[in-house]
Enzyme design. Structure first.
Site, mmCIF file in Angstrom:
data_model
loop_
_atom_site.group_PDB
_atom_site.id
_atom_site.type_symbol
_atom_site.label_atom_id
_atom_site.label_comp_id
_atom_site.label_asym_id
_atom_site.label_seq_id
_atom_site.Cartn_x
_atom_site.Cartn_y
_atom_site.Cartn_z
ATOM 1 C CB SER A 1 -1.367 -33.476 -12.927
ATOM 2 O OG SER A 1 -1.947 -33.616 -14.211
ATOM 3 C CE LYS B 1 -5.677 -33.149 -6.029
ATOM 4 N NZ LYS B 1 -6.694 -32.286 -6.664
ATOM 5 C CG PHE C 1 -0.895 -28.334 -15.112
ATOM 6 C CD1 PHE C 1 -1.844 -29.073 -14.450
ATOM 7 C CD2 PHE C 1 0.416 -28.361 -14.632
ATOM 8 C CE1 PHE C 1 -1.525 -29.830 -13.321
ATOM 9 C CE2 PHE C 1 0.748 -29.116 -13.514
ATOM 10 C CZ PHE C 1 -0.208 -29.851 -12.866
ATOM 11 C CG ASN D 1 -3.647 -35.411 -17.539
ATOM 12 O OD1 ASN D 1 -3.645 -36.521 -18.057
ATOM 13 N ND2 ASN D 1 -4.576 -35.019 -16.678
ATOM 14 C CB THR D 2 2.367 -31.997 -16.670
ATOM 15 O OG1 THR D 2 1.280 -31.062 -16.743
ATOM 16 C CG2 THR D 2 3.666 -31.271 -16.968
ATOM 17 C CG ASN E 1 -4.232 -35.255 -9.036
ATOM 18 O OD1 ASN E 1 -5.181 -35.201 -9.803
ATOM 19 N ND2 ASN E 1 -3.263 -34.355 -9.036
ATOM 20 C CG ASN F 1 -8.408 -34.414 -16.361
ATOM 21 O OD1 ASN F 1 -7.470 -33.698 -16.701
ATOM 22 N ND2 ASN F 1 -8.493 -34.968 -15.141
#
Length: 345
Positions: A181, A219, A120, A183-184, A248, A116
C-alpha cells in the site's frame, strides 16, 4: 438497473459516504431471508466447471472481492450473496486506527478509476476476530489481509504481522501480507528483498508449526521493476509461501483522461481501476513466465469487464479479484465474469 438508477444515486454522495451507505443498505436488505435468497439466485453462477482447486482450497468460482472493500468483516454475509467465490477482508492491523484525514477517497469517472489514501483505517484485529468467531458463514472462503500499524517502525513491523497472523489463524482460510500500500509511510520499503525475505520467512515458520497450514500470499505493487519482480519470484520460491496477488494500487498518474489540475488537487494516494489494468496484467504475465508457470497468482487491478478478467487469466492468473470495477459496473460484473469463463471452458 445499477447504471440507470443506483450508480447515479451513489455518485450524488462523496465516495466514502456512498460506500458506507451502499454497504449498510445491502446489509439491511439482505438480512431478510427471502430477499437474500433472491439475490443469491440471481447473482450466483453455480457450475462445477467454475470450481478451482488452488492453494489447497476449493473455490466455488474464481472471482473474489478484493481487500479494502470490507476492512472489518462487517459485510461479508451481504457480499457473499452477490456471487463471489471468495472474499478478502482487511487490511487489518493489530491495533485499530482511524487512517488518514478525510477526504481520502476520490472518483475519476473519466478514467473509471479511484484514488485512495485511506491509510489502513480499521477497528483492529480483535474486532475482526470477534465477528469471525461468532458469525462465520459456512462454505465461504475468507482471506485475511494483514498489515502494520502506521506508528510501528519498519524494524518492528514483523511483530505486527505476527500478531495478526496468530490472532486470525483459526478464522480465515488464507493470509495476504500487504507491504505494497502506498498510503502507510515507508511500508513499501518492506518489499525490498532482504526485509521481505525475513518477514515472509518468519510467517511461514509460524505457519509450519501449526498442526495444519494456511496459504500465505504476498500482495505486490504494480510499480516494481523487472529486477524487483525477479526478486519476488526468488523470495516466493525460497520461503515457500503459496503465491502472489498482483497488483495493488499504483502511484503512477500517467495516461489519465482526468485533467492534470484535478489530479494534482486530489494529491497523494493509490490509483486503481482501468488505468492500472495494463500494468497489472504485464506484471502477472512477467511473473508467470519468469516462474515457468509455477507461481500461483491472483490477478487484480482494472477489471471492469469479463474481457478484462479473461485477459488476466490468460496472462497467468488462477483467480481474479474486483473492487473499483464494482463501483462503475455494479455487482452484476461478478456474474458476467463467471458466465464468460464458462463460455471459454
Amino acid at each position: 438497473m445499477y447504471k440507470l438508477f443506483f450508480k447515479p444515486l451513489a455518485f450524488l454522495f462523496s465516495p466514502e459516504q456512498a460506500h458506507h451507505l451502499t454497504l449498510i443498505g445491502l446489509k439491511t436488505v439482505l438480512a431478510i431471508p427471502v430477499i437474500s435468497g433472491l439475490f443469491r439466485a440471481y447473482y450466483s453462477v453455480e457450475d462445477e466447471r467454475l470450481h478451482r482447486n488452488i492453494f489447497g482450497l476449493t473455490f466455488k468460482n474464481p472471482v473474489g472481492l478484493a481487500a479494502g472493500f470490507d476492512k472489518d468483516g462487517q459485510h461479508y454475509h451481504a457480499m457473499s450473496a452477490l456471487g463471489f467465490g471468495f472474499i478478502e477482508l482487511g487490511t487489518v492491523t493489530p491495533v485499530g486506527q482511524i487512517g488518514n484525514p478525510q477526504p481520502r477517497l476520490f472518483r475519476l469517472p473519466d478514467d473509471e478509476a479511484l484514488i485512495n489514501r485511506m491509510g489502513f483505517n480499521n477497528e483492529g484485529m480483535e474486532a475482526l476476530v470477534r465477528r469471525l468467531k461468532t458469525d462465520r458463514p459456512e462454505n465461504l472462503i475468507i482471506g485475511g489481509n494483514i498489515g502494520k500499524n502506521k506508528n510501528t517502525p519498519n524494524e518492528s513491523a514483523h511483530l505486527d504481522y505476527e500478531k495478526c497472523f496468530e490472532a486470525l489463524f483459526p478464522y480465515v482460510d488464507y493470509f495476504v501480507v500487504n507491504v505494497s500500500s502506498p498510503n502507510t509511510p515507508n511500508l513499501r520499503d518492506l518489499q525490498e528483498k532482504e526485509p521481505l525475505t525475513r518477514l515472509l520467512g518468519l510467517l511461514q515458520g509460524l505457519n509450519l508449526k501449526k498442526s495444519s497450514q494456511k496459504p500465505i500470499l504476498l500482495k505486490i505493487a504494480p510499480d516494481l521493476t523487472d529486477g524487483q519482480l525477479d526478486d519476488i519470484v526468488d523470495i516466493v520460491r525460497d520461503t515457500k509461501i503459496s503465491g502472489v496477488i498482483a497488483t495493488n494500487t499504483t502511484i503512477s498518474r500517467e495516461h489519465l483522461n482526468t485533467s492534470q489540475k484535478e489530479v494534482s488537487q486530489i494529491g497523494m494516494g493509490g490509483l486503481s481501476g482501468q488505468p492500472v489494468k495494463e500494468r497489472s496484467t504485464e506484471v502477472i504475465r512477467y511473473l508467470h513466465q519468469k516462474s515457468g508457470g509455477q507461481l500461483k497468482i491472483i490477478g487484480v487491478g482494472g477489471i471492469g469487464s469479463p474481457e478484462d478478467a479473461l485477459e488476466k487469466i490468460a496472462a497467468g492468473a488462477s483467480l481474479v479479484q474486483v473492487y473499483s470495477g464494482l463501483v462503475y459496473e455494479g455487482p452484476g460484473l461478478v456474474k458476467r465474469i463467471n458466465q464468460a469463463i464458462l463460455k471459454t471452458s
